[in-house]
Design a protein around this motif. Structure first.
Motif, PDB file in Angstrom:
ATOM      1  N   ALA A 159      -5.536   8.374   3.479  1.00 28.26           N
ATOM      2  CA  ALA A 159      -6.087   7.038   3.749  1.00 28.26           C
ATOM      3  C   ALA A 159      -5.003   6.151   4.353  1.00 28.26           C
ATOM      4  O   ALA A 159      -4.482   5.242   3.714  1.00 28.26           O
ATOM      5  CB  ALA A 159      -6.644   6.418   2.462  1.00 28.26           C
ATOM      6  N   PRO A 160      -4.645   6.395   5.612  1.00 33.35           N
ATOM      7  CA  PRO A 160      -3.522   5.665   6.217  1.00 33.35           C
ATOM      8  C   PRO A 160      -3.777   4.173   6.451  1.00 33.35           C
ATOM      9  O   PRO A 160      -2.828   3.434   6.696  1.00 33.35           O
ATOM     10  CB  PRO A 160      -3.307   6.397   7.548  1.00 33.35           C
ATOM     11  N   ASP A 161      -5.024   3.743   6.346  1.00 24.35           N
ATOM     12  CA  ASP A 161      -5.298   2.319   6.487  1.00 24.35           C
ATOM     13  C   ASP A 161      -5.130   1.580   5.162  1.00 24.35           C
ATOM     14  O   ASP A 161      -5.227   0.357   5.116  1.00 24.35           O
ATOM     15  CB  ASP A 161      -6.699   2.086   7.056  1.00 24.35           C
ATOM     16  N   VAL A 162      -4.840   2.318   4.095  1.00 23.05           N
ATOM     17  CA  VAL A 162      -4.684   1.715   2.762  1.00 23.05           C
ATOM     18  C   VAL A 162      -3.281   1.949   2.197  1.00 23.05           C
ATOM     19  O   VAL A 162      -2.696   1.061   1.591  1.00 23.05           O
ATOM     20  CB  VAL A 162      -5.742   2.284   1.782  1.00 23.05           C
ATOM     21  N   PHE A 163      -2.713   3.136   2.435  1.00 21.29           N
ATOM     22  CA  PHE A 163      -1.417   3.503   1.850  1.00 21.29           C
ATOM     23  C   PHE A 163      -0.376   3.731   2.933  1.00 21.29           C
ATOM     24  O   PHE A 163      -0.695   4.104   4.055  1.00 21.29           O
ATOM     25  CB  PHE A 163      -1.548   4.801   1.044  1.00 21.29           C
ATOM     26  N   THR A 164       0.878   3.546   2.544  1.00 17.73           N
ATOM     27  CA  THR A 164       2.001   3.883   3.403  1.00 17.73           C
ATOM     28  C   THR A 164       3.122   4.391   2.510  1.00 17.73           C
ATOM     29  O   THR A 164       2.961   4.461   1.286  1.00 17.73           O
ATOM     30  CB  THR A 164       2.455   2.676   4.238  1.00 17.73           C
ATOM     31  N   GLN A 165       4.244   4.743   3.103  1.00 19.03           N
ATOM     32  CA  GLN A 165       5.410   5.136   2.328  1.00 19.03           C
ATOM     33  C   GLN A 165       6.555   4.207   2.702  1.00 19.03           C
ATOM     34  O   GLN A 165       6.751   3.879   3.872  1.00 19.03           O
ATOM     35  CB  GLN A 165       5.788   6.587   2.602  1.00 19.03           C
ATOM     36  N   ASP A 166       7.309   3.785   1.675  1.00 21.73           N
ATOM     37  CA  ASP A 166       8.418   2.877   1.931  1.00 21.73           C
ATOM     38  C   ASP A 166       9.604   3.660   2.502  1.00 21.73           C
ATOM     39  O   ASP A 166       9.525   4.866   2.734  1.00 21.73           O
ATOM     40  CB  ASP A 166       8.772   2.080   0.670  1.00 21.73           C
ATOM     41  N   ASP A 167      10.715   2.969   2.703  1.00 18.86           N
ATOM     42  CA  ASP A 167      11.895   3.595   3.306  1.00 18.86           C
ATOM     43  C   ASP A 167      12.456   4.738   2.459  1.00 18.86           C
ATOM     44  O   ASP A 167      13.142   5.617   2.977  1.00 18.86           O
ATOM     45  CB  ASP A 167      12.986   2.549   3.546  1.00 18.86           C
ATOM     46  N   ASP A 168      12.171   4.724   1.158  1.00 20.97           N
ATOM     47  CA  ASP A 168      12.638   5.794   0.270  1.00 20.97           C
ATOM     48  C   ASP A 168      11.627   6.932   0.156  1.00 20.97           C
ATOM     49  O   ASP A 168      11.850   7.896  -0.567  1.00 20.97           O
ATOM     50  CB  ASP A 168      12.934   5.232  -1.121  1.00 20.97           C
ATOM     51  N   GLY A 169      10.492   6.797   0.829  1.00 24.23           N
ATOM     52  CA  GLY A 169       9.477   7.842   0.818  1.00 24.23           C
ATOM     53  C   GLY A 169       8.426   7.699  -0.264  1.00 24.23           C
ATOM     54  O   GLY A 169       7.559   8.561  -0.399  1.00 24.23           O
ATOM     55  N   PHE A 170       8.499   6.627  -1.044  1.00 19.15           N
ATOM     56  CA  PHE A 170       7.522   6.437  -2.109  1.00 19.15           C
ATOM     57  C   PHE A 170       6.310   5.679  -1.579  1.00 19.15           C
ATOM     58  O   PHE A 170       6.428   4.806  -0.719  1.00 19.15           O
ATOM     59  CB  PHE A 170       8.138   5.689  -3.295  1.00 19.15           C
ATOM     60  N   SER A 171       5.167   6.020  -2.147  1.00 15.97           N
ATOM     61  CA  SER A 171       3.912   5.418  -1.692  1.00 15.97           C
ATOM     62  C   SER A 171       3.788   3.979  -2.158  1.00 15.97           C
ATOM     63  O   SER A 171       4.261   3.596  -3.226  1.00 15.97           O
ATOM     64  CB  SER A 171       2.729   6.223  -2.222  1.00 15.97           C
ATOM     65  N   GLU A 172       3.105   3.219  -1.342  1.00 13.83           N
ATOM     66  CA  GLU A 172       2.776   1.842  -1.688  1.00 13.83           C
ATOM     67  C   GLU A 172       1.526   1.444  -0.917  1.00 13.83           C
ATOM     68  O   GLU A 172       1.140   2.096   0.062  1.00 13.83           O
ATOM     69  CB  GLU A 172       3.926   0.891  -1.370  1.00 13.83           C
ATOM     70  N   LEU A 173       0.899   0.379  -1.381  1.00  7.28           N
ATOM     71  CA  LEU A 173      -0.296  -0.130  -0.725  1.00  7.28           C
ATOM     72  C   LEU A 173       0.110  -0.993   0.459  1.00  7.28           C
ATOM     73  O   LEU A 173       1.070  -1.754   0.382  1.00  7.28           O
ATOM     74  CB  LEU A 173      -1.122  -0.967  -1.705  1.00  7.28           C
ATOM     75  N   LEU A 174      -0.623  -0.861   1.539  1.00  3.19           N
ATOM     76  CA  LEU A 174      -0.378  -1.731   2.682  1.00  3.19           C
ATOM     77  C   LEU A 174      -0.819  -3.145   2.326  1.00  3.19           C
ATOM     78  O   LEU A 174      -1.911  -3.331   1.782  1.00  3.19           O
ATOM     79  CB  LEU A 174      -1.180  -1.247   3.892  1.00  3.19           C
ATOM     80  N   PRO A 175      -0.004  -4.138   2.615  1.00  2.36           N
ATOM     81  CA  PRO A 175      -0.380  -5.505   2.262  1.00  2.36           C
ATOM     82  C   PRO A 175      -1.614  -6.004   3.023  1.00  2.36           C
ATOM     83  O   PRO A 175      -2.345  -6.841   2.517  1.00  2.36           O
ATOM     84  CB  PRO A 175       0.861  -6.323   2.615  1.00  2.36           C
ATOM     85  N   ASP A 176      -1.837  -5.504   4.208  1.00  2.00           N
ATOM     86  CA  ASP A 176      -2.981  -5.961   4.999  1.00  2.00           C
ATOM     87  C   ASP A 176      -4.087  -4.910   5.048  1.00  2.00           C
ATOM     88  O   ASP A 176      -4.840  -4.827   6.004  1.00  2.00           O
ATOM     89  CB  ASP A 176      -2.535  -6.329   6.404  1.00  2.00           C
ATOM     90  N   ARG A 177      -4.186  -4.119   3.960  1.00  2.00           N
ATOM     91  CA  ARG A 177      -5.227  -3.083   3.886  1.00  2.00           C
ATOM     92  C   ARG A 177      -6.610  -3.732   3.834  1.00  2.00           C
ATOM     93  O   ARG A 177      -6.769  -4.859   3.384  1.00  2.00           O
ATOM     94  CB  ARG A 177      -5.021  -2.204   2.664  1.00  2.00           C
ATOM     95  N   PRO A 178      -7.609  -3.002   4.293  1.00  2.91           N
ATOM     96  CA  PRO A 178      -8.965  -3.547   4.233  1.00  2.91           C
ATOM     97  C   PRO A 178      -9.439  -3.639   2.785  1.00  2.91           C
ATOM     98  O   PRO A 178      -8.924  -2.949   1.911  1.00  2.91           O
ATOM     99  CB  PRO A 178      -9.786  -2.522   5.017  1.00  2.91           C
ATOM    100  N   ALA A 179     -10.408  -4.497   2.567  1.00  6.63           N
ATOM    101  CA  ALA A 179     -10.991  -4.587   1.237  1.00  6.63           C
ATOM    102  C   ALA A 179     -11.571  -3.223   0.871  1.00  6.63           C
ATOM    103  O   ALA A 179     -12.229  -2.582   1.678  1.00  6.63           O
ATOM    104  CB  ALA A 179     -12.076  -5.637   1.219  1.00  6.63           C
TER     105      ALA A 179
END
Length: 65
Positions: free
Chosen positions: A20-40
Motif C-alpha cells: 500500500a504505497p499510498d499509505v506507508f513508506t520507509q524512513d531513512d533507517d528502513g523502518f515503516s511509517e505512515l505517510l503524513p498525507d495518506r488518503p483517508a
C-alpha cells in the motif's frame, strides 16, 4: 478504522510500503511509517488490510479508532 505501525517491532521488511504505497513508506533507517498525507482510510481499503496481513512481524495493526 485507524492504522498503527509498531516501530519497535518493525524489521524493515517493507511489505506494507510495497503493498500500500499510498499509505506507508520507509524512513531513512528502513523502518515503516505512515505517510503524513495518506488518503483517508476506510474499512474497505483492501490494500491496508493486506499490508497488515503481509507484515512478517505484525508491526502493522488496524485499530477501531
Amino acid at each position: 478504522m485507524g492504522i498503527r505501525v509498531f516501530r519497535e517491532r518493525c524489521v524493515g521488511a517493507g511489505m506494507c510500503a510495497l503493498t500500500a504505497p499510498d499509505v506507508f513508506t520507509q524512513d531513512d533507517d528502513g523502518f515503516s511509517e505512515l505517510l503524513p498525507d495518506r488518503p483517508a482510510v476506510t474499512e474497505n481499503h483492501p490494500l491496508v488490510r493486506e499490508a497488515a496481513r503481509a507484515c512478517p512481524v505484525g508491526a502493522v495493526a488496524l485499530t477501531d479508532d
